[in-house]
Structures are given as structure tokens and as C-alpha cells.
Design an enzyme around this catalytic site. Structure first.
Site, PDB file in Angstrom:
ATOM      1  N   ASN A 115       0.689  -1.113   0.016  1.00 26.42           N
ATOM      2  CA  ASN A 115       0.193  -0.058   0.038  1.00 26.42           C
ATOM      3  C   ASN A 115       0.822   1.339   0.126  1.00 26.42           C
ATOM      4  O   ASN A 115       1.458   1.558   1.053  1.00 26.42           O
ATOM      5  CB  ASN A 115      -0.891  -0.122   1.199  1.00 26.42           C
ATOM      6  CG  ASN A 115      -1.718   1.244   1.457  1.00 26.42           C
ATOM      7  OD1 ASN A 115      -1.849   2.203   0.533  1.00 26.42           O
ATOM      8  ND2 ASN A 115      -2.473   1.302   2.691  1.00 26.42           N
ATOM      9  N   LYS A 175       0.315   4.171  -0.160  1.00 27.74           N
ATOM     10  CA  LYS A 175      -0.327   5.454   0.094  1.00 27.74           C
ATOM     11  C   LYS A 175      -0.084   6.537  -0.487  1.00 27.74           C
ATOM     12  O   LYS A 175       0.015   6.528  -1.678  1.00 27.74           O
ATOM     13  CB  LYS A 175       0.287   5.741   1.835  1.00 27.74           C
ATOM     14  CG  LYS A 175      -0.076   4.346   2.676  1.00 27.74           C
ATOM     15  CD  LYS A 175      -0.062   4.499   3.983  1.00 27.74           C
ATOM     16  CE  LYS A 175      -0.179   3.234   4.808  1.00 27.74           C
ATOM     17  NZ  LYS A 175      -0.219   3.227   6.221  1.00 27.74           N
ATOM     18  N   HIS A 227      -9.612   1.466   4.293  1.00 28.86           N
ATOM     19  CA  HIS A 227      -8.361   1.450   5.223  1.00 28.86           C
ATOM     20  C   HIS A 227      -8.720   2.458   6.543  1.00 28.86           C
ATOM     21  O   HIS A 227      -9.155   3.366   6.524  1.00 28.86           O
ATOM     22  CB  HIS A 227      -7.210   2.171   4.386  1.00 28.86           C
ATOM     23  CG  HIS A 227      -5.675   2.034   5.026  1.00 28.86           C
ATOM     24  ND1 HIS A 227      -5.463   2.962   5.800  1.00 28.86           N
ATOM     25  CD2 HIS A 227      -4.873   1.211   5.143  1.00 28.86           C
ATOM     26  CE1 HIS A 227      -4.261   2.643   6.326  1.00 28.86           C
ATOM     27  NE2 HIS A 227      -3.794   1.523   5.689  1.00 28.86           N
ATOM     28  N   GLU A 256      -7.003   4.773   7.794  1.00 28.35           N
ATOM     29  CA  GLU A 256      -6.666   6.262   7.227  1.00 28.35           C
ATOM     30  C   GLU A 256      -8.066   6.951   6.688  1.00 28.35           C
ATOM     31  O   GLU A 256      -8.273   8.129   6.925  1.00 28.35           O
ATOM     32  CB  GLU A 256      -5.496   6.423   6.513  1.00 28.35           C
ATOM     33  CG  GLU A 256      -4.270   6.321   7.517  1.00 28.35           C
ATOM     34  CD  GLU A 256      -2.772   5.774   6.741  1.00 28.35           C
ATOM     35  OE1 GLU A 256      -2.930   5.677   5.425  1.00 28.35           O
ATOM     36  OE2 GLU A 256      -2.191   5.134   7.363  1.00 28.35           O
ATOM     37  N   GLU A 294      -5.969  -4.881  10.485  1.00 27.92           N
ATOM     38  CA  GLU A 294      -4.850  -3.851  10.927  1.00 27.92           C
ATOM     39  C   GLU A 294      -4.857  -3.035  12.243  1.00 27.92           C
ATOM     40  O   GLU A 294      -5.664  -2.292  12.063  1.00 27.92           O
ATOM     41  CB  GLU A 294      -4.446  -2.781   9.635  1.00 27.92           C
ATOM     42  CG  GLU A 294      -4.200  -3.474   8.180  1.00 27.92           C
ATOM     43  CD  GLU A 294      -3.671  -2.375   7.390  1.00 27.92           C
ATOM     44  OE1 GLU A 294      -2.460  -2.705   7.002  1.00 27.92           O
ATOM     45  OE2 GLU A 294      -4.463  -1.475   7.092  1.00 27.92           O
ATOM     46  N   GLY A 305       2.321   2.138  10.747  1.00 25.21           N
ATOM     47  CA  GLY A 305       3.181   3.168  10.782  1.00 25.21           C
ATOM     48  C   GLY A 305       4.072   3.734  11.917  1.00 25.21           C
ATOM     49  O   GLY A 305       4.703   4.668  12.143  1.00 25.21           O
ATOM     50  N   SER A 316       3.090  -2.334  10.473  1.00 21.59           N
ATOM     51  CA  SER A 316       4.590  -2.485  10.634  1.00 21.59           C
ATOM     52  C   SER A 316       5.337  -3.648  10.608  1.00 21.59           C
ATOM     53  O   SER A 316       6.053  -3.942  11.332  1.00 21.59           O
ATOM     54  CB  SER A 316       4.988  -1.599  12.244  1.00 21.59           C
ATOM     55  OG  SER A 316       4.404  -0.222  12.404  1.00 21.59           O
TER      56      SER A 316
HETATM   57  P1  PGA Z   1       2.495   0.192   7.653  1.00 17.57           P
HETATM   58  O1  PGA Z   1       1.112   0.521   6.777  1.00 17.57           O
HETATM   59  O2  PGA Z   1       3.204  -1.063   7.170  1.00 17.57           O
HETATM   60  O3  PGA Z   1       3.428   1.275   7.139  1.00 17.57           O
HETATM   61  O4  PGA Z   1       2.314   0.078   9.074  1.00 17.57           O
HETATM   62  C1  PGA Z   1       0.328  -0.622   6.763  1.00 17.57           C
HETATM   63  C2  PGA Z   1      -0.913  -0.091   6.202  1.00 17.57           C
HETATM   64  O5  PGA Z   1      -1.388   1.150   6.543  1.00 17.57           O
HETATM   65  O6  PGA Z   1      -1.612  -0.942   5.276  1.00 17.57           O
END
Ligand code: PGA
Length: 253
Positions: free
Chosen positions: A9, A11, A96, A98, A168, A174, A214
């Protein structure tokens, strides 16, 4: 048997040229050393039409990170599921955390998006997960159940079977904090049990449930080793071909 999948992803990172370069680099690496899982990269909308022809579709699937909850028309700035599909993309991340947190995406909106994605032949990678406070209160199972039921559990078994889930924990995205393999296995097993209750054992056994938050080359192996963890949805570590390949290689002996 359900599929093993590692999905990236991106982003809101990488300009068009950087995105194409990363896709090509990954394609080269995976052509030379074939993965033994499905590999997907989900990119900003603007990259899709260029990234699709830059990779070998038999090795890397391409997806969007979102799509509109409307078919077409006067929705300035939106991108429909049909538009995503017309680029040759095959997947779309929906729900997601976010999008839920910063763009007000509710279970009802996501239900529309899932239906439009499916109607246009896209495979949704549907994200669920609790925030830190919910984990501390111990209500993570209730949270993910509500997210699943609110957006997906009205689907027919046939349509539900087309969905990939990504658990997640928001507190791990992140942040460098990762769920322990035990925490991941526990909630993945719970998620699979609710699918079994709703759609039966066969559908539940065939649903791929990815872990995200992460995940990196150094912890992917122990996460993927769990019976109910079928791969990963990778943010930060999908932005460098070598890092991402390290996670893909976690599926190898
Ligand atoms: P990350 O993000 O691996 O940077 O923690 C995962 C995600 O949001 O899909």
C-alpha cells in the site's frame, strides 16, 4: 486452499516516475526470483495506468487504494471503480483506517464501495482493525465484528468469497509497534470464526486474512507462520523493492 498474499500500500507516496521505477525494479527482482505467494501493489490512482503495463500480470497484480461510493456523475475529484478497472487494475483497498479516520468513511459508505468494486470485477482488500484505546479496553473483537457486519455481511456467500480481508490494528500502522504473532493469530482466528458462523466453514477456510501494521522483513516470517495469517498488507516497507521483496520471501523456506 486459500491464497497467500503480500500486498503493498504505497499510500500518498512517490511521484509518477518514482512509482514506475519502483514497479519495474520489483518486477525485475520477482522475475529473477519468483515468489511463492500472490503479490499485489496498490498505488495512487494517477499511477495505475502506467504501473499496470510496467509489470508482468502473472507475477504482480495492481490495485487502487480507494474508489468512489458512486457509479458516475457530478462527484468532482472522485474516481469510480469502473475507472480503476479500466486501467487494468484488479484490486482495490477499501476501508483503510486512514480513510475511515481522516475522510469519514462509514460502514454504510464502505458497503457501497465494496458493491461497486465487485460489480466492476475488482477484488476488494477490505481493512478492519481497532484503535489503541479499544485494544486497551479489550473490545477489539467487537470492533472488527461491527466493521465486518456493517459493510460485508449482507453480501451473498459467492460475493463474500471474492474478498480479501486485512486486519490492521490502527495502533500498529506506521508506528513501529507490531501486534505480537500471538495477538495476530488470536484475532485472525476470531475473524475466521465469525465468517464461518455467517457463511459456513468452507467460505471461512478459503478467505485470505492479511495482517497489516509495521510488518517488515524482520518480523514477517513469525507473523506469517500463524495458521490464520495468510500474508500481509504492507505500507512503509512496500516503498523499497528490496524491503518489500524481503517480506515476500518470508513465504519461502
Ligand atoms: P505500515 O502500514 O506497514 O506502514 O504500518 C500498513 C498499512 O497501513 O496498510
Amino acid at each position: 486452499m486459500r491464497k497467500k498474499i503480500v500486498a503493498g500500500n504505497w499510500k500518498m507516496n512517490l511521484n509518477l516516475q518514482e512509482g514506475i521505477a519502483l514497479a519495474k525494479e520489483l518486477n525485475e527482482a520477482l522475475t529473477a526470483d519468483k515468489p511463492n505467494c500472490d503479490v499485489v501493489i496498490c498505488t495512487p490512482f494517477i499511477h495505475l495506468a502506467s504501473v499496470v503495463p510496467a509489470v508482468d500480470a502473472s507475477i504482480i497484480g495492481v490495485g487502487a487504494e480507494n474508489c468512489a461510493d458512486k457509479v458516475s456523475g457530478a462527484y468532482t475529484g472522485e474516481v469510480s471503480a469502473a475507472m480503476v478497472a479500466s486501467t487494468g487494475a484488479k484490486y482495490v483497498i477499501l476501508g483503510h483506517s486512514e480513510r475511515r479516520a481522516y475522510y469519514g468513511e462509514t460502514e454504510a459508505i464502505l458497503k457501497e464501495k465494496v458493491q461497486l468494486a465487485l460489480a466492476n470485477g475488482l477484488t476488494p482488500i477490505f481493512c478492519i482493525g481497532e484503535v489503541l484505546e479499544e485494544r486497551q479496553q479489550g473490545v477489539q473483537n467487537e470492533v472488527v465484528y461491527k466493521q465486518l457486519a456493517g459493510s460485508l455481511y449482507d453480501l451473498s456467500a459467492e460475493d463474500f468469497s471474492k474478498i480479501i480481508l486485512a486486519y490492521e490494528p490502527v495502533w500498529a500502522i506506521g508506528t513501529g509497534l507490531t501486534a505480537t504473532p500471538e495477538q495476530a493469530q488470536e484475532i485472525h482466528a476470531y475473524i475466521r470464526s465469525t465468517i464461518a458462523e455467517k457463511y459456513g466453514n468452507e467460505v471461512a477456510e478459503n478467505t485470505s486474512i492479511l495482517y497489516g501494521g509495521s510488518c517488515k522483513a524482520s518480523n514477517a516470517k513469525e507473523l506469517f507462520a500463524n495458521a490464520d495469517v495468510d500474508g500481509g498488507l504492507i505500507g512503509g516497507a512496500s516503498l523499497k523493492a528490496a524491503d518489500f521483496k524481503g517480506i515476500i520471501d518470508a513465504w519461502k523456506e
